[in-house]
Scaffold this active site. Structure first.
Site, short mmCIF file in Angstrom:
data_model
loop_
_atom_site.label_atom_id
_atom_site.label_comp_id
_atom_site.label_asym_id
_atom_site.label_seq_id
_atom_site.Cartn_x
_atom_site.Cartn_y
_atom_site.Cartn_z
N VAL A 156 20.95 15.87 20.57
CA VAL A 156 20.81 14.82 21.58
C VAL A 156 20.35 13.51 20.94
CG1 VAL A 156 19.61 14.16 23.70
CG2 VAL A 156 20.27 16.54 23.34
N GLU A 157 19.43 13.63 20.00
CA GLU A 157 18.86 12.44 19.37
C GLU A 157 19.87 11.70 18.50
OE1 GLU A 157 16.13 10.81 19.69
OE2 GLU A 157 15.05 12.19 20.97
N SER A 158 20.56 12.42 17.62
CA SER A 158 21.34 11.73 16.58
C SER A 158 22.76 12.26 16.39
CB SER A 158 20.61 11.87 15.24
OG SER A 158 20.61 13.24 14.85
N TYR A 186 17.91 13.45 29.32
CA TYR A 186 17.53 14.01 28.03
C TYR A 186 17.28 15.52 28.09
CZ TYR A 186 15.12 14.05 23.50
OH TYR A 186 14.75 14.29 22.21
#
Length: 181
Positions: A76-78, A179
């Site tokens: 999800v982050e990167s 998120y």
């Protein structure tokens, strides 16, 4: 191809051993549909990239006695890209903001940015996630706080009579609402 119905997905989620609560609701259903049907190409790319990083993540998560499923946050982050840089200047697999990176002793100067170092940033992410869990004693809230910061979670909790993620959902920033699901 036929896709599983809602009851099958609910049963499947309930059958997964997890320290992080796996809630099924329309928001979660939308993301399941997105990643399994609408954007299968991205999902296939993540399945390929996981081979590069998941064993490192699993080792570090085990070292800190953290839930194994936290390894998925880096997707999800990167998108499992250690060179990823956000518009807000977050960087690396775990998307550390410059200030948070400094708190967790990730060196940043003209020559080195340890936020992009898979090993050092993974250890820092584990330390941060452990700190957030200690603060909230709830993995859903710790994960949400990883995205928006603990102050935002506490502020949303003050505005609500209940304190859980889904209770404060409408009081969270849009990105954070997406998120966790």
């Amino acid at each position: 191809k036929s896709h599983p119905n809602e009851d099958s997905i609910k049963k499947w989620l309930q059958s997964i051993e997890s320290k992080v609560k796996l809630t099924y609701n329309p928001k979660v259903a939308g993301f399941i549909d997105y990643f399994t049907r609408k954007n299968r190409t991205y999902t296939q790319l993540m399945i390929q990239r996981r081979n590069l990083y998941f064993s490192l993540f699993e080792d570090q998560l085990a070292k800190y006695n953290l839930p194994d499923e936290l390894k998925y946050l880096s997707i999800v982050e990167s998108g499992l890209n250690p060179k990823a840089i956000s518009r807000a200047k977050a960087s690396g697999l775990w998307q550390f903001m410059p200030g948070t990176g400094k708190i967790f002793k990730l060196q940043q100067d003209h020559y080195i940015d340890e936020r992009m170092d898979p090993i050092k940033s993974t250890e820092a992410a584990c330390l941060y996630l452990r700190q957030l869990y200690t603060m909230f004693n709830d993995w859903e809230l710790a994960i949400a706080a990883y995205n928006c910061g603990p102050g935002v979670i506490k502020k949303a909790q003050k505005k609500s009579t209940k304190k859980g993620f889904w209770d404060i959902y409408s009081k969270l920033p849009r990105e954070t609402r997406s998120y966790l699901p």
